[in-house]
Design a protein around this motif. Structure first.
Motif, PDB file in Angstrom:
ATOM      1  N   TRP A 194     -34.396  17.423   4.261  1.00 44.19           N
ATOM      2  CA  TRP A 194     -33.343  17.491   3.244  1.00 44.19           C
ATOM      3  C   TRP A 194     -32.193  18.403   3.669  1.00 44.19           C
ATOM      4  O   TRP A 194     -31.025  18.115   3.386  1.00 44.19           O
ATOM      5  N   PRO A 212     -44.000  13.864  -4.920  1.00 46.52           N
ATOM      6  CA  PRO A 212     -45.166  14.531  -4.297  1.00 46.52           C
ATOM      7  C   PRO A 212     -46.319  14.765  -5.276  1.00 46.52           C
ATOM      8  O   PRO A 212     -47.488  14.731  -4.881  1.00 46.52           O
ATOM      9  N   THR A 213     -46.010  15.016  -6.553  1.00 45.83           N
ATOM     10  CA  THR A 213     -47.067  15.204  -7.558  1.00 45.83           C
ATOM     11  C   THR A 213     -47.882  13.927  -7.727  1.00 45.83           C
ATOM     12  O   THR A 213     -49.120  13.950  -7.791  1.00 45.83           O
ATOM     13  N   ILE A 264     -33.942  14.968  -6.577  1.00 42.40           N
ATOM     14  CA  ILE A 264     -34.913  15.850  -7.253  1.00 42.40           C
ATOM     15  C   ILE A 264     -36.234  15.119  -7.472  1.00 42.40           C
ATOM     16  O   ILE A 264     -37.325  15.684  -7.275  1.00 42.40           O
ATOM     17  N   LEU A 265     -36.142  13.860  -7.871  1.00 46.71           N
ATOM     18  CA  LEU A 265     -37.366  13.080  -8.079  1.00 46.71           C
ATOM     19  C   LEU A 265     -38.153  12.924  -6.782  1.00 46.71           C
ATOM     20  O   LEU A 265     -39.390  13.043  -6.764  1.00 46.71           O
ATOM     21  N   SER A 295     -39.905   9.842   0.369  1.00 43.71           N
ATOM     22  CA  SER A 295     -40.061  11.191  -0.185  1.00 43.71           C
ATOM     23  C   SER A 295     -40.461  12.189   0.897  1.00 43.71           C
ATOM     24  O   SER A 295     -39.931  13.303   0.967  1.00 43.71           O
ATOM     25  N   GLU A 296     -41.410  11.803   1.761  1.00 47.88           N
ATOM     26  CA  GLU A 296     -41.837  12.695   2.843  1.00 47.88           C
ATOM     27  C   GLU A 296     -40.674  12.996   3.791  1.00 47.88           C
ATOM     28  O   GLU A 296     -40.516  14.134   4.257  1.00 47.88           O
ATOM     29  N   VAL A 345     -38.137  14.894  -4.174  1.00 50.15           N
ATOM     30  CA  VAL A 345     -38.639  16.167  -3.648  1.00 50.15           C
ATOM     31  C   VAL A 345     -39.674  16.803  -4.572  1.00 50.15           C
ATOM     32  O   VAL A 345     -40.657  17.407  -4.110  1.00 50.15           O
ATOM     33  N   LYS A 346     -39.509  16.671  -5.895  1.00 49.16           N
ATOM     34  CA  LYS A 346     -40.370  17.386  -6.845  1.00 49.16           C
ATOM     35  C   LYS A 346     -41.395  16.505  -7.563  1.00 49.16           C
ATOM     36  O   LYS A 346     -42.539  16.905  -7.759  1.00 49.16           O
ATOM     37  N   VAL A 347     -40.967  15.312  -7.980  1.00 49.16           N
ATOM     38  CA  VAL A 347     -41.834  14.477  -8.815  1.00 49.16           C
ATOM     39  C   VAL A 347     -42.756  13.594  -7.990  1.00 49.16           C
ATOM     40  O   VAL A 347     -43.969  13.534  -8.240  1.00 49.16           O
ATOM     41  N   GLN A 357     -38.232  15.401   2.027  1.00 47.38           N
ATOM     42  CA  GLN A 357     -38.794  16.757   1.971  1.00 47.38           C
ATOM     43  C   GLN A 357     -38.699  17.460   3.322  1.00 47.38           C
ATOM     44  O   GLN A 357     -38.444  18.664   3.391  1.00 47.38           O
ATOM     45  N   GLU A 404     -50.248  13.331  -4.684  1.00 48.58           N
ATOM     46  CA  GLU A 404     -51.515  14.050  -4.744  1.00 48.58           C
ATOM     47  C   GLU A 404     -52.518  13.316  -5.636  1.00 48.58           C
ATOM     48  O   GLU A 404     -53.721  13.283  -5.364  1.00 48.58           O
TER      49      GLU A 404
END
Length: 402
Positions: free
Chosen positions: A222, A191-192, A184-185, A215-216, A187-189, A219, A195
């Motif tokens: 997955w 990427p934030t 979850i981190l 992370s890339e 995929v969701k955290v 994503q 940016e």
């Protein structure tokens, strides 16, 4: 052998009162004949239809069978008739599937079948060892004593299995949660943060770049990773189910694992000793007892060894020499077996060995649980903490520059 079905009947019992019940028979005509032999005047006899899926029912576990055996042993020792014992036990069961199983066995026994033969119709819950011991009790007229021994055997076996399962469940559950949280981190955290980092206009630390690339990748792929995990798990379960060669290899490798391999070895020795002690005390011939013990060993390496012991004993070799020739069993078991053979108390000596190794497994499982907790927490700290450090490291570096 004809397939037996359960039939529901309504009518008048021996006392002339309206009653209803169930009977196990191969056909409706035979069901009616059985009821007439029991003095029941049946008005309706219909085949019982059970739902394909019982949403409100729990599965029958081995612990349920152990409890059922203990309850039946208690009833028999108290002098309660066998059929009445089934009724009392069934009335106290909350699990509908277990209640149906007890009712089926009772109906079969009431129709004239022996208890061992009735249990053998349900091999999923009562294995050959269980049925063999019950049969010995029926033939010798000591069913209450034999049920008590079987109940003790099942309880100790279940206790051993439950402790090993408990030791392994906690770390596995925590690791699954750690993997899910990490996913979850990523995929969701992460990427934030990515940016935010784009506006820094400065080179990012290598550790942060590594986490961003991971992370890339997660994503983008997955669903492929999830599919691969599901396929791998399914393939492994099917391979274990269908391939004896793979099961044998996994069992052999499990014995070589650090810490866990020792627990598996001790648990197998405890199970071997307990099973052989119980069957031999029940009057089962040694060769047959060894055959039952091989099936209950729980590890293919030791199952093969027990079959070899059986063959050696059949050829006239003493049990002590046969066990020693395998090179798999500990010295304590060998010495106690030798003493038991010489003194005529083999079942008692093997029982002492089983008690000793069950205690060893208990202590090893407790120690493993104590060691696993800090180890699991350390892994969690590395996974979750590492991700957080990778994300905040550029911010810390930016602050130091300013």
């Amino acid at each position: 052998m004809a397939t037996l079905n359960t039939f529901v009947w309504t009518g008048l019992d021996k006392s002339g009162r309206k009653n209803q019940g169930e009977v196990l028979a191969a056909s409706q005509a035979l069901a009616k004949a059985q009821l007439r032999m029991q003095g029941i005047s049946a008005k309706t006899v219909r085949r019982k239809v059970r739902p394909l899926v019982s949403f409100g029912s729990k599965k029958i576990k081995s612990s349920d069978i152990a409890l059922f055996t203990r309850q039946m042993a208690t009833m028999m020792k108290a002098g309660v008739p066998l059929i009445q014992s089934f009724d009392i036990v069934a009335d106290g069961l909350e699990n509908q599937l277990m209640r149906n199983l007890v009712t089926d066995i009772k109906t079969d026994v009431a129709a004239g079948g022996g208890l061992a033969a009735s249990l053998a119709r349900h091999p999923k819950y009562f294995d050959d060892l269980f049925c063999s011991l019950v049969s010995s009790g029926e033939n010798s007229g000591t069913l209450d004593v034999m049920l008590d021994r079987v109940a003790t055997y099942k309880e100790k076996t279940e206790s051993l299995r439950a402790k090993i399962k408990k030791a392994m469940t906690y770390p596995i559950a925590v690791m699954v949660v750690a993997i899910v949280v990490t996913g979850i981190l990523l995929v969701k955290v992460v990427p934030t943060f990515a940016e935010t980092f784009e506006g820094f206009g400065a080179d990012l630390p290598d550790f942060t770049l590594l986490v961003l690339r991971i992370s890339e990748f997660v994503q983008a792929w997955w669903f492929i990773l999830l599919f691969a995990v599901i396929v791998a798990s399914w393939s492994y379960s099917q391979a274990m189910l269908r391939s004896k060669q793979i099961r044998d290899r996994v069992d052999a490798l499990s014995l070589k694992l650090p810490v866990v391999g020792g627990i598996i070895h001790d648990s197998v020795v405890a199970r071997f000793s307990r099973t052989l002690s119980t069957t031999f005390a029940a009057g089962v011939p040694l060769v047959e007892a060894l055959e039952s013990t091989a099936g209950a060993a729980g590890n293919s390496v030791y199952s093969a060894a027990v079959y070899q012991i059986r063959d050696d004993v059949t050829a006239g070799t003493s049990l002590y020499q046969s066990i020693r020739s395998t090179g798999l069993f500990p010295t304590m078991l060998l010495q106690m077996t030798s003493i038991g053979e010489q003194s005529g108390a083999l079942d008692e000596m093997l029982g002492k060995v089983a008690d000793q190794y069950e205690t060893l497994v208990d202590d090893a499982v407790d120690n493993l649980s104590s060691l696993m907790e800090p180890l699991v927490m350390s892994i969690l700290g590395v996974l979750i903490g590492g991700l957080m450090i990778a994300m905040y490291l550029p911010i810390f570096m930016l602050g130091s520059v300013i």
